[in-house]
Scaffold this motif. Sequence first.
Motif, PDB file in Angstrom:
ATOM      1  N   UNK A 317     -49.717 -31.659  64.092  1.00 16.75           N
ATOM      2  CA  UNK A 317     -50.071 -33.056  64.395  1.00 16.75           C
ATOM      3  C   UNK A 317     -51.395 -33.139  65.177  1.00 16.75           C
ATOM      4  N   UNK A 318     -52.185 -32.063  65.134  1.00  8.89           N
ATOM      5  CA  UNK A 318     -53.457 -32.035  65.856  1.00  8.89           C
ATOM      6  C   UNK A 318     -54.453 -32.972  65.164  1.00  8.89           C
ATOM      7  N   UNK A 319     -54.838 -34.049  65.866  1.00 16.80           N
ATOM      8  CA  UNK A 319     -55.701 -35.069  65.293  1.00 16.80           C
ATOM      9  C   UNK A 319     -57.099 -34.561  64.977  1.00 16.80           C
ATOM     10  N   UNK A 320     -57.531 -33.505  65.647  1.00 17.92           N
ATOM     11  CA  UNK A 320     -58.862 -32.967  65.387  1.00 17.92           C
ATOM     12  C   UNK A 320     -58.914 -32.194  64.068  1.00 17.92           C
ATOM     13  N   UNK A 321     -57.762 -31.846  63.532  1.00 19.10           N
ATOM     14  CA  UNK A 321     -57.672 -31.083  62.283  1.00 19.10           C
ATOM     15  C   UNK A 321     -57.168 -31.960  61.143  1.00 19.10           C
ATOM     16  N   UNK A 322     -56.176 -32.787  61.440  1.00 17.86           N
ATOM     17  CA  UNK A 322     -55.550 -33.642  60.432  1.00 17.86           C
ATOM     18  C   UNK A 322     -55.815 -35.109  60.781  1.00 17.86           C
ATOM     19  N   UNK A 323     -56.799 -35.747  60.142  1.00 16.17           N
ATOM     20  CA  UNK A 323     -57.062 -37.167  60.423  1.00 16.17           C
ATOM     21  C   UNK A 323     -55.800 -37.994  60.219  1.00 16.17           C
ATOM     22  N   UNK A 324     -55.590 -38.964  61.129  1.00 15.60           N
ATOM     23  CA  UNK A 324     -54.364 -39.777  61.085  1.00 15.60           C
ATOM     24  C   UNK A 324     -53.141 -38.870  60.987  1.00 15.60           C
ATOM     25  N   UNK A 325     -53.057 -37.928  61.908  1.00 15.45           N
ATOM     26  CA  UNK A 325     -52.040 -36.875  61.836  1.00 15.45           C
ATOM     27  C   UNK A 325     -50.616 -37.405  61.870  1.00 15.45           C
ATOM     28  N   UNK A 326     -50.403 -38.569  62.461  1.00 22.04           N
ATOM     29  CA  UNK A 326     -49.059 -39.129  62.539  1.00 22.04           C
ATOM     30  C   UNK A 326     -48.717 -40.004  61.340  1.00 22.04           C
ATOM     31  N   UNK A 327     -49.594 -39.984  60.326  1.00 20.72           N
ATOM     32  CA  UNK A 327     -49.357 -40.733  59.094  1.00 20.72           C
ATOM     33  C   UNK A 327     -48.949 -39.764  57.992  1.00 20.72           C
ATOM     34  N   UNK A 328     -47.869 -40.058  57.287  1.00 26.13           N
ATOM     35  CA  UNK A 328     -47.450 -39.253  56.145  1.00 26.13           C
ATOM     36  C   UNK A 328     -48.305 -39.639  54.940  1.00 26.13           C
ATOM     37  N   UNK A 329     -49.032 -38.678  54.403  1.00 28.13           N
ATOM     38  CA  UNK A 329     -49.921 -38.920  53.268  1.00 28.13           C
ATOM     39  C   UNK A 329     -49.712 -37.802  52.258  1.00 28.13           C
ATOM     40  N   UNK A 330     -48.930 -38.077  51.210  1.00 30.10           N
ATOM     41  CA  UNK A 330     -48.574 -37.044  50.250  1.00 30.10           C
ATOM     42  C   UNK A 330     -49.762 -36.562  49.425  1.00 30.10           C
ATOM     43  N   UNK A 331     -50.881 -37.270  49.501  1.00 22.95           N
ATOM     44  CA  UNK A 331     -52.093 -36.830  48.799  1.00 22.95           C
ATOM     45  C   UNK A 331     -53.095 -36.167  49.745  1.00 22.95           C
ATOM     46  N   UNK A 332     -52.652 -35.831  50.928  1.00 21.03           N
ATOM     47  CA  UNK A 332     -53.540 -35.231  51.930  1.00 21.03           C
ATOM     48  C   UNK A 332     -54.096 -33.897  51.425  1.00 21.03           C
TER      49      UNK A 332
END
Length: 401
Positions: A317-332
């Motif tokens: 859930x690290x926001x610096x690595x995963x943008x919008x880390x608290x959002x589930x995005x199956x196309x991430x």
Amino acid sequence: MTTTEPKIFPANELDRLEPDPLFAELRADAPLSRIQLPYGEPGWLATRYEDIKVVLGDRRFSRAEATGRDEPRVRPLISAPGNILSVDPPEHSRLRRLVLKAFTARRMAELRPEVTGIAERLVDGMIERGAPSDLVADFALPLPITVICEMLGVPFEDRTDFRLWSDAFLSTTRFTPEEVALYSQRMRDYIAELVAQRRVQPQDDMLSDLVQARDEHDRLSEDELISMGQTILVAGHETTASQIPNFVYILLHHPDQLAQLRADPDLLPRAVEELMRFTPLGAAVGTARYATEDIEVGGVLVRAGEPVMAAVASGNRDESIFPDADVLDLRRSGAHHVGFGHGPHHCLGAPLARMELQVALQTLLERLPGLRIVDEESGIDWKTGMSTRGPERLLVTWDQP
């Protein structure tokens, strides 16, 4: 070690599958912080993605150094010496190579039709009995247990016993320390008995292969053989059995993402990776690794001999690595999660777990239209006192034909 007063951890009662709010605070203010777990000496906790990869991947952090120490941990049991989870390369590499061929991409492709058949039969049973159905007892548990039993060579009819022993092994507070020790020994005795049987009557299974590696090639000790059997039996079903209901629960609470997956089944492999990232499976933190020399992590100097743990759920859930880390995005796309670990101890069974999770979701979504939870309160019992999170009972229904 530094005299900084450690935080008592875990500090919060975890809410269903929500991330521990403490992790976000630590990532922002103290990415490497001193903590005290329920058992063992104090240690450091890494909460940022890049720091976690250093702790898990840098050879200057050692699992073997924990041997003989009162390592930080959330459960009373200490990993036995010689277990693949408690050794470093080259010993770890030697043990890993003995079973690696059973988890290759080619072997998973060969196994997939069989796993699909098991999943289909389990759903047939759910449909025949009618709704509501307990997704855990009727599908999520028997699917990976059946598969790992066949691969390892463990009788499926013994599942009630080894599920109890497995739960004790993963207990934080559900079982007493005495019960944990007792059930751990019973599992060890059980695997030892199966090993003795394979010496007399070899079969086409992993236990027979390990016995041959022990007896004919002297590639592992008797303790290593039995420990390997225990580890594969527990790890070979526990993650998948927990994540199937977790993933279903999360998808049902993200209907927009579920609709995308139903509309585009080719999205399934990427969806499983995103769900692995998004789902906080562990109830606390991973096993300790000891610094073998002074090393800086996250701007903090860790001294030789100090233990460090990696909060994988926090790294995912690290926001610096995963943008919008608290959002589930199956196309991430982009950086890869650390849900299966990193470095030498990256989960050996990850290819099997990925395949089983893909098959499970595909089968449930195709065969059970309108799949939904019966009741958010009375239809779900959540695990307590365990090192893994998720429902231990999840009542579901679906649209009848």
